[in-house]
Write a protein that holds these residues in place. Structure first.
Motif, PDB file in Angstrom:
ATOM      1  N   LYS A  31      33.622  53.073  13.716  1.00  0.00           N
ATOM      2  CA  LYS A  31      33.741  51.616  13.789  1.00  0.00           C
ATOM      3  C   LYS A  31      33.654  50.940  12.425  1.00  0.00           C
ATOM      4  O   LYS A  31      34.248  49.867  12.217  1.00  0.00           O
ATOM      5  CB  LYS A  31      32.659  51.054  14.717  1.00  0.00           C
ATOM      6  N   ASP A  32      32.912  51.544  11.453  1.00  0.00           N
ATOM      7  CA  ASP A  32      32.742  50.899  10.153  1.00  0.00           C
ATOM      8  C   ASP A  32      34.007  50.929   9.305  1.00  0.00           C
ATOM      9  O   ASP A  32      34.064  50.289   8.247  1.00  0.00           O
ATOM     10  CB  ASP A  32      31.589  51.556   9.396  1.00  0.00           C
ATOM     11  N   LYS A  33      35.001  51.664   9.735  1.00  0.00           N
ATOM     12  CA  LYS A  33      36.260  51.713   8.997  1.00  0.00           C
ATOM     13  C   LYS A  33      37.217  50.605   9.440  1.00  0.00           C
ATOM     14  O   LYS A  33      38.302  50.460   8.883  1.00  0.00           O
ATOM     15  CB  LYS A  33      36.942  53.060   9.205  1.00  0.00           C
ATOM     16  N   TYR A  34      36.805  49.847  10.481  1.00  0.00           N
ATOM     17  CA  TYR A  34      37.709  48.874  11.082  1.00  0.00           C
ATOM     18  C   TYR A  34      37.050  47.505  11.166  1.00  0.00           C
ATOM     19  O   TYR A  34      35.831  47.359  11.065  1.00  0.00           O
ATOM     20  CB  TYR A  34      38.105  49.337  12.488  1.00  0.00           C
ATOM     21  N   GLN A  35      37.898  46.516  11.411  1.00  0.00           N
ATOM     22  CA  GLN A  35      37.431  45.161  11.642  1.00  0.00           C
ATOM     23  C   GLN A  35      38.364  44.478  12.632  1.00  0.00           C
ATOM     24  O   GLN A  35      39.526  44.865  12.791  1.00  0.00           O
ATOM     25  CB  GLN A  35      37.405  44.365  10.341  1.00  0.00           C
ATOM     26  N   LEU A  36      37.812  43.463  13.318  1.00  0.00           N
ATOM     27  CA  LEU A  36      38.609  42.669  14.249  1.00  0.00           C
ATOM     28  C   LEU A  36      39.046  41.378  13.567  1.00  0.00           C
ATOM     29  O   LEU A  36      38.342  40.850  12.700  1.00  0.00           O
ATOM     30  CB  LEU A  36      37.797  42.346  15.506  1.00  0.00           C
ATOM     31  N   THR A  37      40.180  40.864  13.982  1.00  0.00           N
ATOM     32  CA  THR A  37      40.645  39.598  13.414  1.00  0.00           C
ATOM     33  C   THR A  37      39.738  38.439  13.827  1.00  0.00           C
ATOM     34  O   THR A  37      39.633  37.444  13.125  1.00  0.00           O
ATOM     35  CB  THR A  37      42.083  39.301  13.873  1.00  0.00           C
ATOM     36  N   SER A  38      39.071  38.588  14.994  1.00  0.00           N
ATOM     37  CA  SER A  38      38.190  37.533  15.495  1.00  0.00           C
ATOM     38  C   SER A  38      37.231  38.136  16.509  1.00  0.00           C
ATOM     39  O   SER A  38      37.492  39.200  17.072  1.00  0.00           O
ATOM     40  CB  SER A  38      39.013  36.411  16.134  1.00  0.00           C
ATOM     41  N   SER A  39      36.128  37.437  16.741  1.00  0.00           N
ATOM     42  CA  SER A  39      35.184  37.881  17.767  1.00  0.00           C
ATOM     43  C   SER A  39      35.594  37.401  19.152  1.00  0.00           C
ATOM     44  O   SER A  39      34.908  37.672  20.150  1.00  0.00           O
ATOM     45  CB  SER A  39      33.777  37.368  17.447  1.00  0.00           C
ATOM     46  N   THR A  40      36.717  36.675  19.245  1.00  0.00           N
ATOM     47  CA  THR A  40      37.262  36.237  20.527  1.00  0.00           C
ATOM     48  C   THR A  40      38.762  36.546  20.573  1.00  0.00           C
ATOM     49  O   THR A  40      39.393  36.757  19.541  1.00  0.00           O
ATOM     50  CB  THR A  40      37.064  34.730  20.755  1.00  0.00           C
ATOM     51  N   ALA A  41      39.301  36.558  21.777  1.00  0.00           N
ATOM     52  CA  ALA A  41      40.741  36.755  21.951  1.00  0.00           C
ATOM     53  C   ALA A  41      41.180  36.020  23.210  1.00  0.00           C
ATOM     54  O   ALA A  41      40.475  36.045  24.229  1.00  0.00           O
ATOM     55  CB  ALA A  41      41.084  38.240  22.052  1.00  0.00           C
ATOM     56  N   VAL A  42      42.313  35.354  23.155  1.00  0.00           N
ATOM     57  CA  VAL A  42      42.834  34.594  24.295  1.00  0.00           C
ATOM     58  C   VAL A  42      44.003  35.352  24.911  1.00  0.00           C
ATOM     59  O   VAL A  42      44.962  35.697  24.217  1.00  0.00           O
ATOM     60  CB  VAL A  42      43.278  33.180  23.867  1.00  0.00           C
ATOM     61  N   LEU A  43      43.904  35.579  26.231  1.00  0.00           N
ATOM     62  CA  LEU A  43      44.947  36.285  26.972  1.00  0.00           C
ATOM     63  C   LEU A  43      45.359  35.446  28.177  1.00  0.00           C
ATOM     64  O   LEU A  43      44.638  34.534  28.598  1.00  0.00           O
ATOM     65  CB  LEU A  43      44.434  37.647  27.451  1.00  0.00           C
ATOM     66  N   ALA A  44      46.514  35.755  28.746  1.00  0.00           N
ATOM     67  CA  ALA A  44      46.930  35.107  29.990  1.00  0.00           C
ATOM     68  C   ALA A  44      45.984  35.536  31.109  1.00  0.00           C
ATOM     69  O   ALA A  44      45.574  36.692  31.194  1.00  0.00           O
ATOM     70  CB  ALA A  44      48.367  35.479  30.328  1.00  0.00           C
ATOM     71  N   GLY A  45      45.609  34.610  31.977  1.00  0.00           N
ATOM     72  CA  GLY A  45      44.716  34.917  33.094  1.00  0.00           C
ATOM     73  C   GLY A  45      44.882  33.897  34.203  1.00  0.00           C
ATOM     74  O   GLY A  45      45.378  32.788  33.968  1.00  0.00           O
ATOM     75  N   ASN A  46      44.462  34.235  35.406  1.00  0.00           N
ATOM     76  CA  ASN A  46      44.564  33.285  36.513  1.00  0.00           C
ATOM     77  C   ASN A  46      43.533  33.583  37.586  1.00  0.00           C
ATOM     78  O   ASN A  46      42.952  34.674  37.631  1.00  0.00           O
ATOM     79  CB  ASN A  46      45.975  33.287  37.111  1.00  0.00           C
ATOM     80  N   ILE A  47      43.314  32.594  38.434  1.00  0.00           N
ATOM     81  CA  ILE A  47      42.358  32.691  39.538  1.00  0.00           C
ATOM     82  C   ILE A  47      43.134  32.563  40.842  1.00  0.00           C
ATOM     83  O   ILE A  47      43.996  31.693  40.986  1.00  0.00           O
ATOM     84  CB  ILE A  47      41.294  31.580  39.436  1.00  0.00           C
ATOM     85  N   HIS A  48      42.829  33.440  41.816  1.00  0.00           N
ATOM     86  CA  HIS A  48      43.538  33.449  43.096  1.00  0.00           C
ATOM     87  C   HIS A  48      42.778  32.642  44.152  1.00  0.00           C
ATOM     88  O   HIS A  48      41.552  32.537  44.116  1.00  0.00           O
ATOM     89  CB  HIS A  48      43.721  34.879  43.590  1.00  0.00           C
TER      90      HIS A  48
ATOM     91  N   ASN B 169      42.315  21.217  49.469  1.00  0.00           N
ATOM     92  CA  ASN B 169      41.637  21.915  48.374  1.00  0.00           C
ATOM     93  C   ASN B 169      42.442  23.167  48.050  1.00  0.00           C
ATOM     94  O   ASN B 169      42.416  24.144  48.795  1.00  0.00           O
ATOM     95  CB  ASN B 169      40.204  22.283  48.767  1.00  0.00           C
ATOM     96  N   SER B 170      43.163  23.137  46.918  1.00  0.00           N
ATOM     97  CA  SER B 170      44.080  24.230  46.575  1.00  0.00           C
ATOM     98  C   SER B 170      43.369  25.509  46.157  1.00  0.00           C
ATOM     99  O   SER B 170      44.027  26.512  45.869  1.00  0.00           O
ATOM    100  CB  SER B 170      45.014  23.789  45.446  1.00  0.00           C
ATOM    101  N   ASN B 171      42.044  25.507  46.125  1.00  0.00           N
ATOM    102  CA  ASN B 171      41.301  26.722  45.782  1.00  0.00           C
ATOM    103  C   ASN B 171      41.161  27.667  46.977  1.00  0.00           C
ATOM    104  O   ASN B 171      40.692  28.794  46.813  1.00  0.00           O
ATOM    105  CB  ASN B 171      39.914  26.371  45.246  1.00  0.00           C
ATOM    106  N   TYR B 172      41.551  27.202  48.173  1.00  0.00           N
ATOM    107  CA  TYR B 172      41.411  28.005  49.384  1.00  0.00           C
ATOM    108  C   TYR B 172      42.761  28.197  50.065  1.00  0.00           C
ATOM    109  O   TYR B 172      43.636  27.334  50.005  1.00  0.00           O
ATOM    110  CB  TYR B 172      40.450  27.335  50.365  1.00  0.00           C
ATOM    111  N   ASP B 173      42.897  29.342  50.730  1.00  0.00           N
ATOM    112  CA  ASP B 173      44.049  29.650  51.565  1.00  0.00           C
ATOM    113  C   ASP B 173      43.569  29.573  53.011  1.00  0.00           C
ATOM    114  O   ASP B 173      42.837  30.446  53.478  1.00  0.00           O
ATOM    115  CB  ASP B 173      44.583  31.050  51.235  1.00  0.00           C
ATOM    116  N   LEU B 174      43.964  28.513  53.719  1.00  0.00           N
ATOM    117  CA  LEU B 174      43.403  28.193  55.026  1.00  0.00           C
ATOM    118  C   LEU B 174      44.142  28.908  56.153  1.00  0.00           C
ATOM    119  O   LEU B 174      45.367  28.906  56.216  1.00  0.00           O
ATOM    120  CB  LEU B 174      43.478  26.678  55.241  1.00  0.00           C
ATOM    121  N   THR B 175      43.379  29.538  57.063  1.00  0.00           N
ATOM    122  CA  THR B 175      43.932  30.098  58.300  1.00  0.00           C
ATOM    123  C   THR B 175      43.145  29.534  59.482  1.00  0.00           C
ATOM    124  O   THR B 175      41.925  29.371  59.397  1.00  0.00           O
ATOM    125  CB  THR B 175      43.856  31.635  58.315  1.00  0.00           C
ATOM    126  N   ILE B 176      43.843  29.242  60.590  1.00  0.00           N
ATOM    127  CA  ILE B 176      43.220  28.569  61.732  1.00  0.00           C
ATOM    128  C   ILE B 176      43.489  29.332  63.022  1.00  0.00           C
ATOM    129  O   ILE B 176      44.607  29.764  63.282  1.00  0.00           O
ATOM    130  CB  ILE B 176      43.761  27.138  61.898  1.00  0.00           C
TER     131      ILE B 176
END
Length: 266
Positions: free
Chosen positions: A118-135, A208-215
């Motif tokens: 690990k000491d031979k390497y470095q990261l460009t940042s301590s964070t990274a942004v990726l595509a993501g979503n919630i179902h 409420n678009s966070n739920y998929d409703l079934t009746i």
């Protein structure tokens, strides 16, 4: 390690990265046979790694914007040399929104390197942004079964959440049945409908678009109103279709404030 060729070029890979390192170079004059030495300082920079992806960047709606490191799983990256032992870890991820409709990215937090190289390497940042979503989370409701007597107005139909055995409520973050959907319920029966079973039908508008409703819809059961005697007694039994006579034995019971039947009552 590093080597120095006769034409004055360094080659190879340093075994360690320790900042500027001094190398002593000895040169030979082929004509006179004389030698000379010179110290050369070589600075070796850490190799940069770039995060390119992870195992998982999605989840079911749970009312929060976080995703645990255990769910995120292994992190993919570029820039590592073959044979080196180095990997990238994270403390967890944060979506840009906790809601299904607006969650589009996830930020990996607390990125660090591990492994013997690990000491031979470095990261460009301590964070990274990726595509993501919630179902959307599945939310199941049942329109309650109901009952009424002939001639009585229709009841207000109730709604309850269906929770599978061993599971907990799907509702989170203070959500309620009424905050997930608005219900417009009806039935083919009316106040004067005869004895029988009637379907409860209708619609539900998901707000409420966070739920998929079934009746699942229940049924309305209409039974015969018990006739009374002098207002103080009721008769229980099964009337024929024209409500003219009883098809079964009848039972006379006191009603109201009466708890006994007086001898000679007719």
């Amino acid at each position: 390690g590093m080597t120095f060729s006769a034409d004055g070029k360094f080659s190879g890979t340093p075994l360690t990265v320790a900042g500027p390192t001094a190398y002593t170079v000895t040169g030979l004059d082929s004509a006179s046979g004389a030698t000379a030495t010179k110290t050369v300082t070589v600075s070796v920079a850490k190799r940069t790694l770039n995060v390119t992806g992870v195992e998982c960047t999605t989840k079911l709606y749970d009312g929060t914007d976080s995703l645990s490191a255990s769910v995120i799983g292994a992190i993919a990256f570029s820039g590592k040399l073959t044979g080196d032992n180095v990997s990238v870890t994270t403390t967890g991820g944060t979506f840009n929104s906790k809601n299904v409709a607006s969650a589009t990215t996830i930020t990996l937090n607390g990125l660090t390197l591990s492994g013997t190289d690990k000491d031979k390497y470095q990261l460009t940042s301590s964070t990274a942004v990726l595509a993501g979503n919630i179902h959307r989370k599945i939310f199941k409701v049942k329109i309650d079964d109901a009952a009424k007597k002939v001639g009585i107005a229709l009841p207000v139909f109730g709604v309850h959440e269906v929770i599978d055995e061993g599971q907990s409520s799907a509702l989170v973050n203070g959500d309620t049945i009424d905050s997930v959907a608005q219900y417009n319920l009806t039935t083919t029966a009316n106040a004067g409908s005869p004895v029988g079973t009637y379907s409860i039908t209708g619609t539900a508008q998901n707000i409420n678009s966070n739920y998929d409703l079934t009746i699942n819809f229940g049924t309305l059961t209409v039974t015969q109103t018990a006739p009374s005697l002098n207002g103080n007694y009721v008769i229980e039994g099964t009337l024929n279709s024209a409500n003219q006579w009883y098809n079964t034995a009848v039972v006379v019971k006191p009603s109201g404030s009466f708890d006994k039947i007086k001898s000679g009552t007719s």
